[in-house]
Every structure is written in C-alpha cells, then in structure tokens.
Design a protein around this motif. Structure first.
Motif, PDB file in Angstrom:
ATOM      1  N   PHE A 155       1.041  -0.659  -0.033  1.00  0.00           N
ATOM      2  CA  PHE A 155      -0.433  -0.187  -0.654  1.00  0.00           C
ATOM      3  C   PHE A 155       1.111   0.980  -0.017  1.00  0.00           C
ATOM      4  O   PHE A 155      -0.082   2.027  -0.239  1.00  0.00           O
ATOM      5  N   SER A 156       2.008   1.236   0.683  1.00  0.00           N
ATOM      6  CA  SER A 156       3.115   2.775   0.932  1.00  0.00           C
ATOM      7  C   SER A 156       3.604   2.592  -0.710  1.00  0.00           C
ATOM      8  O   SER A 156       4.044   3.598  -1.421  1.00  0.00           O
ATOM      9  N   GLU A 157       3.421   1.794  -1.614  1.00  0.00           N
ATOM     10  CA  GLU A 157       4.079   2.401  -3.216  1.00  0.00           C
ATOM     11  C   GLU A 157       3.123   1.894  -4.084  1.00  0.00           C
ATOM     12  O   GLU A 157       3.114   2.195  -5.096  1.00  0.00           O
ATOM     13  N   TRP A 158       1.351   2.549  -3.486  1.00  0.00           N
ATOM     14  CA  TRP A 158       0.096   2.611  -4.425  1.00  0.00           C
ATOM     15  C   TRP A 158       0.594   3.262  -5.375  1.00  0.00           C
ATOM     16  O   TRP A 158       0.166   3.249  -6.610  1.00  0.00           O
ATOM     17  N   ALA A 159       0.660   4.333  -5.610  1.00  0.00           N
ATOM     18  CA  ALA A 159       0.321   5.648  -6.815  1.00  0.00           C
ATOM     19  C   ALA A 159       1.855   5.116  -8.190  1.00  0.00           C
ATOM     20  O   ALA A 159       1.628   5.422  -8.487  1.00  0.00           O
ATOM     21  N   SER A 160       3.003   4.183  -7.510  1.00  0.00           N
ATOM     22  CA  SER A 160       3.394   3.898  -8.428  1.00  0.00           C
ATOM     23  C   SER A 160       3.360   2.676  -9.504  1.00  0.00           C
ATOM     24  O   SER A 160       3.989   1.951 -10.174  1.00  0.00           O
ATOM     25  N   PHE A 161       1.595   2.471  -9.069  1.00  0.00           N
ATOM     26  CA  PHE A 161       1.222   0.732  -9.933  1.00  0.00           C
ATOM     27  C   PHE A 161       0.820   1.866 -11.327  1.00  0.00           C
ATOM     28  O   PHE A 161       0.285   2.736 -10.681  1.00  0.00           O
ATOM     29  N   LYS A 208      -3.328  -1.445 -10.562  1.00  0.00           N
ATOM     30  CA  LYS A 208      -4.487  -1.548  -9.646  1.00  0.00           C
ATOM     31  C   LYS A 208      -6.292  -1.516  -9.192  1.00  0.00           C
ATOM     32  O   LYS A 208      -6.297  -2.262  -8.020  1.00  0.00           O
ATOM     33  N   LEU A 209      -6.530  -2.259 -10.130  1.00  0.00           N
ATOM     34  CA  LEU A 209      -7.510  -2.238 -10.142  1.00  0.00           C
ATOM     35  C   LEU A 209      -7.547  -4.096  -9.842  1.00  0.00           C
ATOM     36  O   LEU A 209      -8.447  -4.466  -9.479  1.00  0.00           O
ATOM     37  N   HIS A 210      -6.825  -4.366 -10.650  1.00  0.00           N
ATOM     38  CA  HIS A 210      -6.335  -6.504 -10.695  1.00  0.00           C
ATOM     39  C   HIS A 210      -6.710  -6.414  -9.203  1.00  0.00           C
ATOM     40  O   HIS A 210      -7.112  -7.297  -8.101  1.00  0.00           O
ATOM     41  N   LYS A 211      -5.033  -4.943  -8.477  1.00  0.00           N
ATOM     42  CA  LYS A 211      -5.851  -5.340  -6.850  1.00  0.00           C
ATOM     43  C   LYS A 211      -6.860  -4.791  -6.364  1.00  0.00           C
ATOM     44  O   LYS A 211      -7.264  -5.883  -4.710  1.00  0.00           O
ATOM     45  N   LEU A 212      -7.378  -3.792  -6.358  1.00  0.00           N
ATOM     46  CA  LEU A 212      -8.618  -4.371  -5.440  1.00  0.00           C
ATOM     47  C   LEU A 212      -9.192  -4.704  -5.649  1.00  0.00           C
ATOM     48  O   LEU A 212      -9.920  -5.462  -4.733  1.00  0.00           O
ATOM     49  N   GLU A 213      -9.789  -5.785  -6.678  1.00  0.00           N
ATOM     50  CA  GLU A 213     -10.730  -6.745  -6.924  1.00  0.00           C
ATOM     51  C   GLU A 213      -9.963  -8.140  -5.859  1.00  0.00           C
ATOM     52  O   GLU A 213     -10.768  -8.822  -5.101  1.00  0.00           O
ATOM     53  N   GLU A 214      -8.347  -8.846  -5.649  1.00  0.00           N
ATOM     54  CA  GLU A 214      -8.739  -9.010  -5.393  1.00  0.00           C
ATOM     55  C   GLU A 214      -8.459  -8.700  -3.470  1.00  0.00           C
ATOM     56  O   GLU A 214      -8.406  -9.398  -2.733  1.00  0.00           O
ATOM     57  N   ILE A 215      -8.041  -7.489  -3.915  1.00  0.00           N
ATOM     58  CA  ILE A 215      -8.617  -6.802  -2.132  1.00  0.00           C
ATOM     59  C   ILE A 215     -10.295  -6.966  -1.633  1.00  0.00           C
ATOM     60  O   ILE A 215     -10.573  -7.610  -0.719  1.00  0.00           O
ATOM     61  N   SER A 216     -10.798  -7.435  -2.033  1.00  0.00           N
ATOM     62  CA  SER A 216     -12.516  -7.518  -2.203  1.00  0.00           C
ATOM     63  C   SER A 216     -12.607  -9.274  -2.122  1.00  0.00           C
ATOM     64  O   SER A 216     -13.051  -9.525  -0.862  1.00  0.00           O
ATOM     65  N   GLU A 217     -11.952  -9.844  -3.398  1.00  0.00           N
ATOM     66  CA  GLU A 217     -12.246 -11.283  -2.649  1.00  0.00           C
ATOM     67  C   GLU A 217     -11.372 -11.791  -1.325  1.00  0.00           C
ATOM     68  O   GLU A 217     -12.554 -12.834  -0.880  1.00  0.00           O
ATOM     69  N   GLU A 218     -10.058 -11.628  -1.230  1.00  0.00           N
ATOM     70  CA  GLU A 218      -9.169 -12.100  -0.432  1.00  0.00           C
ATOM     71  C   GLU A 218     -10.309 -11.949   1.031  1.00  0.00           C
ATOM     72  O   GLU A 218     -10.321 -12.803   2.363  1.00  0.00           O
ATOM     73  N   THR A 219     -10.716 -10.678   1.078  1.00  0.00           N
ATOM     74  CA  THR A 219     -10.978 -10.276   2.427  1.00  0.00           C
ATOM     75  C   THR A 219     -11.914 -10.771   2.550  1.00  0.00           C
ATOM     76  O   THR A 219     -13.081 -11.539   3.500  1.00  0.00           O
ATOM     77  N   MET A 220     -12.996 -10.605   1.533  1.00  0.00           N
ATOM     78  CA  MET A 220     -14.527 -11.482   1.945  1.00  0.00           C
ATOM     79  C   MET A 220     -14.708 -12.989   1.504  1.00  0.00           C
ATOM     80  O   MET A 220     -15.240 -13.361   2.089  1.00  0.00           O
ATOM     81  N   GLU A 221     -13.485 -14.157   1.022  1.00  0.00           N
ATOM     82  CA  GLU A 221     -13.155 -15.350   1.294  1.00  0.00           C
ATOM     83  C   GLU A 221     -12.869 -15.557   3.003  1.00  0.00           C
ATOM     84  O   GLU A 221     -12.486 -16.817   3.277  1.00  0.00           O
ATOM     85  N   GLY A 222     -12.294 -14.323   3.391  1.00  0.00           N
ATOM     86  CA  GLY A 222     -11.839 -14.736   4.591  1.00  0.00           C
ATOM     87  C   GLY A 222     -10.286 -15.484   4.318  1.00  0.00           C
ATOM     88  O   GLY A 222      -9.512 -16.197   5.787  1.00  0.00           O
ATOM     89  N   GLY A 280     -16.115  -0.128  -4.828  1.00  0.00           N
ATOM     90  CA  GLY A 280     -16.506   1.349  -5.614  1.00  0.00           C
ATOM     91  C   GLY A 280     -15.146   2.244  -6.022  1.00  0.00           C
ATOM     92  O   GLY A 280     -15.645   2.587  -7.636  1.00  0.00           O
ATOM     93  N   LEU A 281     -14.347   1.719  -6.007  1.00  0.00           N
ATOM     94  CA  LEU A 281     -13.305   2.425  -6.669  1.00  0.00           C
ATOM     95  C   LEU A 281     -13.168   1.343  -8.219  1.00  0.00           C
ATOM     96  O   LEU A 281     -13.094   2.769  -8.915  1.00  0.00           O
ATOM     97  N   VAL A 282     -13.124   0.601  -8.247  1.00  0.00           N
ATOM     98  CA  VAL A 282     -13.355   0.045  -9.590  1.00  0.00           C
ATOM     99  C   VAL A 282     -13.938   0.099 -10.681  1.00  0.00           C
ATOM    100  O   VAL A 282     -13.322   0.984 -11.503  1.00  0.00           O
ATOM    101  N   GLU A 283     -15.414   0.532 -10.051  1.00  0.00           N
ATOM    102  CA  GLU A 283     -16.165   0.910 -10.346  1.00  0.00           C
ATOM    103  C   GLU A 283     -16.192   2.684 -11.517  1.00  0.00           C
ATOM    104  O   GLU A 283     -15.953   2.381 -12.311  1.00  0.00           O
ATOM    105  N   LYS A 284     -15.274   3.277 -10.640  1.00  0.00           N
ATOM    106  CA  LYS A 284     -15.169   4.331 -10.421  1.00  0.00           C
ATOM    107  C   LYS A 284     -14.617   4.803 -11.775  1.00  0.00           C
ATOM    108  O   LYS A 284     -14.510   5.459 -12.320  1.00  0.00           O
TER     109      LYS A 284
END
Ligand code: HEC
Length: 154
Positions: free
Chosen positions: A91-97, A102-116, A146-150
């Motif tokens: 997350f500390s290097e986010w702006a360099s992605f 970014k979009l892929h990671k955001l989707e993964e964040i949702s998935e990994e978090t929801m799946e526990g 939400g960020l992905v959609e935006k």
C-alpha cells in the motif's frame, strides 16, 4: 531414561540460544511514504483504520514488529510473511502501480477479504484489532469495488 532428560533439555536450550544469533533482518520500515494509497485514493476514515489495523503490518512499509517478532525461529516466519505480503501488495507504493495493477489489486482485496483469506489466519489470534466482523469485511470490499467502478467510469 530419566538421566537423559536433563542433558537433552540443556542441548535444546543451547540450540535455541544459538538460533537467536541467526534471526535475520526485519524488512525495512519507512514512515514517510508519499506514494501511500491513503494519499491517493478516496478512502473514508473507517476503512482507512481497518486497513491500517488489519493489513498494514504485511502490506505496507509501516510494519510493526512486537518483541516476539525477534525470537527465532518465529522471526524467520514473520519476516517472510512481511516480505511476501509487500511483494504481492504494498500500500505504501500504491501511486507507482499501473492502472491495470491497481484495478486487479482492488478486486483481489475484495475477494481475499470476503473469502476470509486475509488477514492471514495466523495473524489474527495475536492482533485483536485485525479480527474483522462480516460487516467490516463488507466495508472493505465495497470500498475496493467502488473504486474499481469509478475508475471504469460507471
Ligand atoms: C500477517 C501478514 C498479512 C496480513 C496481516 C495481511 N496479509 Fe494479505 N497477504 C500476505 C501474504 C504473505 C500474501 C501472499 C501469499 C498469499 O496470497 O497467501 C498476501 C496476499 C494478499 C493478496 C493477494 C494479492 C494478489 O494479487 O494475489 C491480497 C489482495 C491481500 N493479501 C490483501 C490483504 C488485505 C486486504 C489485508 C487486510 C484486511 C491483508 N492482506 C492482511 C500477508 C498478510
């Protein structure tokens, strides 16, 4: 039999003490991170706190290392988690992605978090603040998607 117990314990203790000289180096910590996601994305205070409490130890440059982190062989295992976690998502290097990353990671964040799957199961017993409720998981997921959609202009 009994007479072997004491020497065996002493050998184990000796080995444990010697191990402490091979703890490895903790992955670098940096507090000044201009590329951090918090400075570059819309993120409300609640989600920001959840990410900081439940993810930042392994997915940012701002890892905290409690005392037991330095005990070998625990240290090897924990430092490896931090290194691997940062490699996958820092997350500390986010702006360099790239946008794609970014979009892929955001989707993964949702998935990994929801799946526990995240935060790692081995992490939460010793980090009460990282034990997420279903509602908190949903908040993180809604924010990420939400960020992905935006970004996709919907
Ligand atoms: C104790 C360390 C640790 C914590 C805490 C942690 N992670 Fe992870 N995370 C890892 C490691 C190690 C990996 C890579 C191996 C794996 O996927 O299991 C990973 C992988 C991921 C990935 C996969 C990246 C990809 O592109 O495949 C995502 C997304 C992720 N974590 C999100 C999170 C989120 C969100 C949180 C907080 C809610 C979190 N993690 C908390 C260690 C951690």
């Amino acid at each position: 039999m009994k007479k072997y117990i004491k020497p065996a314990l002493l050998i184990l203790l000796g080995a444990f003490i010697i191990l402490q000289f091979f703890r490895g180096t903790p992955p670098e910590v940096r507090t000044d991170n201009p590329n951090d996601i918090m400075a570059h994305e819309v993120i409300d205070a609640e989600v920001a706190t959840l990410l900081r409490n439940a993810c930042y130890d392994c997915h940012s440059m701002e890892s905290n290392y409690p005392w037991y982190t330095y005990i070998t062989p625990l240290s090897w295992w924990i430092f490896e988690h931090v290194e691997h976690g940062r490699e996958e998502l820092n997350f500390s290097e986010w702006a360099s992605f790239s946008m794609k990353r970014k979009l892929h990671k955001l989707e993964e964040i949702s998935e990994e978090t929801m799946e526990g799957k995240m935060p790692l199961e081995s992490y939460t017993p010793v980090h009460a603040e990282a034990q997420l409720t279903d509602e908190q998981r949903q908040l993180i997921s809604d924010w990420a998607l939400g960020l992905v959609e935006k970004a996709k202009g919907n």
